[in-house]
Design a protein around this motif. Structure first.
Motif, PDB file in Angstrom:
ATOM      1  N   LEU A   1     -17.514  -3.476  -2.920  1.00 37.48           N
ATOM      2  CA  LEU A   1     -16.759  -3.079  -4.104  1.00 37.48           C
ATOM      3  C   LEU A   1     -15.681  -4.155  -4.272  1.00 37.48           C
ATOM      4  O   LEU A   1     -14.783  -4.282  -3.445  1.00 37.48           O
ATOM      5  CB  LEU A   1     -16.137  -1.692  -3.919  1.00 37.48           C
ATOM      6  CG  LEU A   1     -15.358  -1.121  -5.105  1.00 37.48           C
ATOM      7  CD1 LEU A   1     -16.189  -1.102  -6.387  1.00 37.48           C
ATOM      8  CD2 LEU A   1     -14.868   0.299  -4.795  1.00 37.48           C
TER       9      LEU A   1
ATOM     10  N   SER B   1     -10.596  -7.888  -0.782  1.00 34.57           N
ATOM     11  CA  SER B   1     -10.577  -9.354  -0.695  1.00 34.57           C
ATOM     12  C   SER B   1     -11.946  -9.967  -0.404  1.00 34.57           C
ATOM     13  O   SER B   1     -12.044 -10.981   0.297  1.00 34.57           O
ATOM     14  CB  SER B   1      -9.539  -9.826   0.335  1.00 34.57           C
ATOM     15  OG  SER B   1      -8.232  -9.450  -0.078  1.00 34.57           O
TER      16      SER B   1
ATOM     17  N   GLU C   1      -5.498   2.934  -5.128  1.00 41.03           N
ATOM     18  CA  GLU C   1      -4.464   2.731  -6.141  1.00 41.03           C
ATOM     19  C   GLU C   1      -4.210   4.017  -6.919  1.00 41.03           C
ATOM     20  O   GLU C   1      -3.094   4.266  -7.378  1.00 41.03           O
ATOM     21  CB  GLU C   1      -4.868   1.569  -7.066  1.00 41.03           C
ATOM     22  CG  GLU C   1      -4.734   0.236  -6.331  1.00 41.03           C
ATOM     23  CD  GLU C   1      -5.602  -0.878  -6.855  1.00 41.03           C
ATOM     24  OE1 GLU C   1      -6.180  -0.746  -7.948  1.00 41.03           O
ATOM     25  OE2 GLU C   1      -5.718  -1.896  -6.131  1.00 41.03           O
TER      26      GLU C   1
ATOM     27  N   GLY D   1     -12.844  -6.385  -6.395  1.00 42.31           N
ATOM     28  CA  GLY D   1     -11.837  -6.353  -7.446  1.00 42.31           C
ATOM     29  C   GLY D   1     -11.736  -7.692  -8.141  1.00 42.31           C
ATOM     30  O   GLY D   1     -12.552  -8.041  -8.999  1.00 42.31           O
TER      31      GLY D   1
ATOM     32  N   ILE E   1      -6.702  -5.009   0.195  1.00 41.95           N
ATOM     33  CA  ILE E   1      -6.948  -5.028  -1.250  1.00 41.95           C
ATOM     34  C   ILE E   1      -5.990  -5.983  -1.934  1.00 41.95           C
ATOM     35  O   ILE E   1      -4.766  -5.791  -1.882  1.00 41.95           O
ATOM     36  CB  ILE E   1      -6.826  -3.609  -1.848  1.00 41.95           C
ATOM     37  CG1 ILE E   1      -7.930  -2.707  -1.299  1.00 41.95           C
ATOM     38  CG2 ILE E   1      -6.863  -3.666  -3.369  1.00 41.95           C
ATOM     39  CD1 ILE E   1      -7.823  -1.255  -1.727  1.00 41.95           C
TER      40      ILE E   1
HETATM   41  O1  LIG Z   1      -9.741  -2.579  -4.648  1.00 40.71           O
HETATM   42  C1  LIG Z   1     -10.712  -3.298  -4.643  1.00 40.71           C
HETATM   43  C2  LIG Z   1     -11.958  -2.900  -5.310  1.00 40.71           C
HETATM   44  O2  LIG Z   1     -11.938  -1.568  -5.696  1.00 40.71           O
HETATM   45  C3  LIG Z   1     -10.684  -4.622  -3.982  1.00 40.71           C
HETATM   46  O3  LIG Z   1      -9.893  -5.455  -4.719  1.00 40.71           O
HETATM   47  P1  LIG Z   1      -9.852  -7.044  -4.366  1.00 40.71           P
HETATM   48  O4  LIG Z   1     -11.308  -7.471  -4.239  1.00 40.71           O
HETATM   49  O5  LIG Z   1      -9.149  -7.661  -5.506  1.00 40.71           O
HETATM   50  O6  LIG Z   1      -9.151  -7.148  -3.052  1.00 40.71           O
END
Ligand SMILES: O=C(CO)COP(=O)(O)O
Length: 248
Positions: free
Chosen positions: A227, A208, A95, A229, A168
């Motif tokens: 990791l 995810s 991002e 999100g 993601i």
């Molecule tokens: O970008 C992420 C963690 O840095 C992953 O995000 P999500 O788990 O919301 O898909």
């Protein structure tokens, strides 16, 4: 044996009220057999670090500037993150690579800044959907590894996070075979470049990860944690992911 790491990236989410989630998480995992890291927005970092001090949860920044200080409005240095109580910092998240036009060389400079400050750097890599569909995934990951990782990384100061961009926040997860292929590829590259340390660096999968899919992802060789999100924002979601890693 690499110790598991369950890392949460809160992105631009969370206010003071969210500290209750950290209290719940700490209460649910008083003595975890894996490491737990939460990277809140910068506005919460010092408060969260104070709240978890002495416990099993570590805190980190989501980005840092390469310089120690200076005229960089809105930016935060690795030294400032350390001062706010962080032990880790994420660099090169897709991002940021996309929204802030960060190239591999920028990510590398940020990772060097993290090393300079004494923070553990979590360096993110990942291919786009177009790159995967063109069969270029390993080429892209190889180039990101070569360009984003500074010399001198060790198992103690660096973590690699493989986050396919298309996974993601989408609910789409690569197949187990696809995750295994990329993690094995990253491991080989680390072992080749960082003699004696490449097999100690943890490689996280991100994209995810949910309570429902965590266990099968953690069963993959060379997946040393996640990791996370969205599912790291609530203790009720993150706690079963931590438990799945403990059971892996
Ligand atoms: O970008 C992420 C963690 O840095 C992953 O995000 P999500 O788990 O919301 O898909």
């Amino acid at each position: 044996m690499r110790r598991g790491l369950a890392a949460g990236n809160w992105k631009m989410n969370g206010t003071g009220a969210s500290l209750a989630e950290i209290e719940a998480l700490t209460a649910a995992h008083p003595d975890p057999s894996v490491d737990i890291l939460i990277c809140p927005p910068a506005t919460l970092l010092a408060r969260m670090s104070d709240a978890v001090a002495g416990g099993p949860v570590a805190t980190g920044g989501q980005d840092c500037h390469a310089a120690v200080s200076g005229a960089h409005t809105g930016d935060i240095s690795a030294e400032m993150l350390l001062d706010a109580g962080a032990s880790h910092v994420i660099v090169g998240h897709s991002e940021r690579r996309a929204d802030h036009h960060e190239a591999d060389a920028d990510v590398r400079a940020k990772a060097e800044a993290a090393m300079r400050a004494g923070l553990v750097t979590v360096i993110c890599l990942g291919e786009s959907l177009a790159e995967r569909e063109a069969g270029r995934t390993l080429d892209v990951i190889g180039a990101q590894l070569a360009g984003s990782l500074p010399d001198g990384l060790t198992g103690a100061n660096a973590v690699i996070a493989y986050e396919p961009i298309w996974a993601i926040g989408t609910g789409k997860v690569p197949t187990i075979a696809q995750i295994a292929e990329v993690h094995d590829f990253i491991r080989s590259a680390l072992v080749e470049r960082f003699e004696g340390e490449g097999d100690k660096m943890r490689i996280l999968y991100g994209g995810s990860v949910k309570p429902t899919n965590a266990a099968e992802i953690f069963a993959v060789a060379n997946v040393d944690g996640a990791l996370v999100g969205g599912a790291s924002l609530k203790a009720a979601d993150f706690s079963p992911i931590i438990a799945a890693l403990e059971g892996a």
